[in-house]
Design a protein around this motif. Structure first.
Motif, PDB file in Angstrom:
ATOM      1  N   ASN A 145      53.155  92.182 102.274  1.00 46.46           N
ATOM      2  CA  ASN A 145      52.809  90.896 102.276  1.00 46.46           C
ATOM      3  C   ASN A 145      51.530  90.645 103.380  1.00 46.46           C
ATOM      4  OD1 ASN A 145      52.583  87.934 102.544  1.00 46.46           O
ATOM      5  ND2 ASN A 145      54.551  87.860 101.452  1.00 46.46           N
ATOM      6  N   ALA A 146      50.513  90.251 102.881  1.00 40.93           N
ATOM      7  CA  ALA A 146      49.536  90.003 104.124  1.00 40.93           C
ATOM      8  C   ALA A 146      49.563  88.777 104.984  1.00 40.93           C
ATOM      9  CB  ALA A 146      48.090  90.050 103.405  1.00 40.93           C
ATOM     10  N   SER A 147      50.202  87.931 104.518  1.00 40.74           N
ATOM     11  CA  SER A 147      50.666  86.584 105.175  1.00 40.74           C
ATOM     12  C   SER A 147      51.638  86.813 106.158  1.00 40.74           C
ATOM     13  CB  SER A 147      51.245  85.434 104.241  1.00 40.74           C
ATOM     14  OG  SER A 147      52.463  86.069 103.617  1.00 40.74           O
ATOM     15  N   ASP A 148      52.364  87.933 106.287  1.00 42.26           N
ATOM     16  CA  ASP A 148      53.326  88.485 107.300  1.00 42.26           C
ATOM     17  C   ASP A 148      52.478  89.276 108.118  1.00 42.26           C
ATOM     18  OD1 ASP A 148      55.356  86.616 106.166  1.00 42.26           O
ATOM     19  OD2 ASP A 148      56.014  88.354 104.999  1.00 42.26           O
ATOM     20  N   GLU A 149      51.616  90.118 107.626  1.00 40.56           N
ATOM     21  CA  GLU A 149      51.044  91.384 108.522  1.00 40.56           C
ATOM     22  C   GLU A 149      49.508  91.212 108.036  1.00 40.56           C
ATOM     23  OE1 GLU A 149      54.106  95.036 108.836  1.00 40.56           O
ATOM     24  OE2 GLU A 149      53.797  94.032 106.488  1.00 40.56           O
ATOM     25  N   ARG A 150      48.808  90.287 108.720  1.00 44.10           N
ATOM     26  CA  ARG A 150      47.410  89.906 108.126  1.00 44.10           C
ATOM     27  C   ARG A 150      46.080  90.662 109.304  1.00 44.10           C
ATOM     28  NH1 ARG A 150      47.238  83.321 109.004  1.00 44.10           N
ATOM     29  NH2 ARG A 150      47.933  83.096 110.975  1.00 44.10           N
ATOM     30  N   GLY A 151      46.735  90.782 110.543  1.00 45.44           N
ATOM     31  CA  GLY A 151      45.840  91.259 111.366  1.00 45.44           C
ATOM     32  C   GLY A 151      45.205  92.668 111.249  1.00 45.44           C
ATOM     33  N   ILE A 152      44.417  93.099 111.991  1.00 47.75           N
ATOM     34  CA  ILE A 152      43.655  94.260 111.878  1.00 47.75           C
ATOM     35  C   ILE A 152      44.658  95.549 112.282  1.00 47.75           C
ATOM     36  CG2 ILE A 152      42.917  94.528 114.319  1.00 47.75           C
ATOM     37  CD1 ILE A 152      40.022  95.573 113.178  1.00 47.75           C
ATOM     38  N   ALA A 153      45.616  95.313 112.757  1.00 48.93           N
ATOM     39  CA  ALA A 153      46.414  96.279 113.437  1.00 48.93           C
ATOM     40  C   ALA A 153      47.099  96.839 112.207  1.00 48.93           C
ATOM     41  CB  ALA A 153      47.494  95.795 114.303  1.00 48.93           C
ATOM     42  N   VAL A 154      47.649  96.048 111.192  1.00 50.88           N
ATOM     43  CA  VAL A 154      48.139  96.296 109.823  1.00 50.88           C
ATOM     44  C   VAL A 154      47.297  97.496 108.982  1.00 50.88           C
ATOM     45  CG1 VAL A 154      47.785  94.655 108.398  1.00 50.88           C
ATOM     46  CG2 VAL A 154      49.815  95.807 107.816  1.00 50.88           C
ATOM     47  N   VAL A 155      45.843  97.265 109.027  1.00 50.25           N
ATOM     48  CA  VAL A 155      44.902  98.171 108.412  1.00 50.25           C
ATOM     49  C   VAL A 155      45.056  99.377 109.146  1.00 50.25           C
ATOM     50  CG1 VAL A 155      42.861  98.363 107.669  1.00 50.25           C
ATOM     51  CG2 VAL A 155      43.714  96.025 107.722  1.00 50.25           C
ATOM     52  N   ARG A 156      44.884  99.524 110.257  1.00 51.31           N
ATOM     53  CA  ARG A 156      44.730 100.733 111.221  1.00 51.31           C
ATOM     54  C   ARG A 156      45.995 101.464 110.855  1.00 51.31           C
ATOM     55  NH1 ARG A 156      41.829  97.947 116.343  1.00 51.31           N
ATOM     56  NH2 ARG A 156      39.721  98.065 115.525  1.00 51.31           N
ATOM     57  N   ASP A 157      47.291 100.494 111.532  1.00 52.21           N
ATOM     58  CA  ASP A 157      48.376 101.352 111.567  1.00 52.21           C
ATOM     59  C   ASP A 157      49.234 101.790 110.187  1.00 52.21           C
ATOM     60  OD1 ASP A 157      48.026 101.159 114.074  1.00 52.21           O
ATOM     61  OD2 ASP A 157      49.091  99.405 114.422  1.00 52.21           O
ATOM     62  N   LYS A 158      48.860 101.025 109.131  1.00 47.07           N
ATOM     63  CA  LYS A 158      49.943 101.061 108.107  1.00 47.07           C
ATOM     64  C   LYS A 158      48.996 101.370 106.758  1.00 47.07           C
ATOM     65  CE  LYS A 158      53.822  98.092 108.953  1.00 47.07           C
ATOM     66  NZ  LYS A 158      54.639  96.967 108.516  1.00 47.07           N
ATOM     67  N   ILE A 159      48.048 100.692 106.402  1.00 42.18           N
ATOM     68  CA  ILE A 159      47.193 101.009 105.364  1.00 42.18           C
ATOM     69  C   ILE A 159      46.457 102.438 105.519  1.00 42.18           C
ATOM     70  CG2 ILE A 159      45.205 100.123 104.036  1.00 42.18           C
ATOM     71  CD1 ILE A 159      46.149  97.319 104.481  1.00 42.18           C
ATOM     72  N   LYS A 160      46.024 102.428 106.466  1.00 42.76           N
ATOM     73  CA  LYS A 160      44.992 103.660 106.813  1.00 42.76           C
ATOM     74  C   LYS A 160      46.013 104.889 106.522  1.00 42.76           C
ATOM     75  CE  LYS A 160      41.104 105.383 109.187  1.00 42.76           C
ATOM     76  NZ  LYS A 160      40.275 105.060 110.468  1.00 42.76           N
ATOM     77  N   MET A 161      47.146 104.830 107.400  1.00 42.20           N
ATOM     78  CA  MET A 161      48.043 105.928 107.415  1.00 42.20           C
ATOM     79  C   MET A 161      48.492 106.414 106.121  1.00 42.20           C
ATOM     80  SD  MET A 161      47.760 107.098 110.424  1.00 42.20           S
ATOM     81  CE  MET A 161      49.125 108.110 110.147  1.00 42.20           C
TER      82      MET A 161
END
Length: 222
Positions: A145-161
């Motif tokens: 849910n991007a409204s809860d985790e919408r910063g650049i960190a979620v892209v680097r730490d979760k999506i990219k992994m």
């Protein structure tokens, strides 16, 4: 290179003549129709409010005769009757038909699905994932849910992994990242996500659910 994106705008509530909540409207009951389910709920509510139900008894029941704890399921209807495959989704026939064509073709593109909250966008994408990946969806699909985790960190730490994670899939199949309320992501996060989409286009697809697609940056939409 960023792959073309399939845009499916104006995902909307099914017709209001069903007279049920938006959560129930998108569900197709396995053994009874939504109308039957509403009638059953109405009868239950009426019986619960009837004078005989409210009067009770003149004398309190002995302690040893207390009713046993209810075994009625506490699972919300929105989960109990959540569609599992695309044919179970009620309404939005044109959009569902396009997604069914994706399943039939077996080639999943990146997708943007826009429409009001509560109309079944995320549920529809999960149905698509189940039909494309079957039992492998458990390991090959990530929902955020991007409204809860919408910063650049979620892209680097979760999506990219997740995109880097190795999952054994049949030839031509891809992992899937489902981002609910993607229009809440910051511009920096969207820019980072676009780069991730480019880098892992051979292994991972992205499905973005949003209220308004014009808040998704143009490079991702194109």
């Amino acid at each position: 290179m960023l792959r073309p994106v399939l845009r499916l705008d104006r995902f909307s509530n099914p017709s209001s003549h069903n007279q049920i909540s938006s959560a129930a409207r998108i569900a197709s009951l396995p053994h009874k129709s939504p109308r039957d389910a509403v009638d059953a709920l109405s009868q239950y509510s009426s019986s619960a409010q009837s004078p005989s139900a409210l009067r009770g008894t003149d004398k309190a029941a002995p302690a040893e005769h207390k009713a046993a704890p209810s075994t009625m399921s506490t699972q919300p209807w929105v989960e109990k009757y959540r569609p599992q495959v695309l044919k179970d989704v009620v309404g939005n026939e044109e959009t569902v038909a396009k997604l069914q064509a994706v399943v039939n073709g077996g080639n999943m593109p990146n997708i943007i699905l826009s429409g009001p909250p509560g109309t079944g966008k995320t549920t529809t994408m999960l149905c698509l994932a189940r039909q494309l990946l079957g039992p492998l969806a458990k390991d090959a699909v990530m929902e955020l849910n991007a409204s809860d985790e919408r910063g650049i960190a979620v892209v680097r730490d979760k999506i990219k992994m997740f995109a880097k994670k190795r999952v054994n899939l049949p030839a031509g199949q891809h992992k899937l990242v489902i981002l609910d309320e993607a229009d809440s992501m910051t511009a920096a996060a969207q820019q980072a996500m676009r780069r991730t989409m480019e880098l892992f286009s051979s292994t991972t697809r992205f499905a973005l659910a949003c209220n308004t697609s014009n808040k998704i940056t143009e490079p991702i939409q194109s």
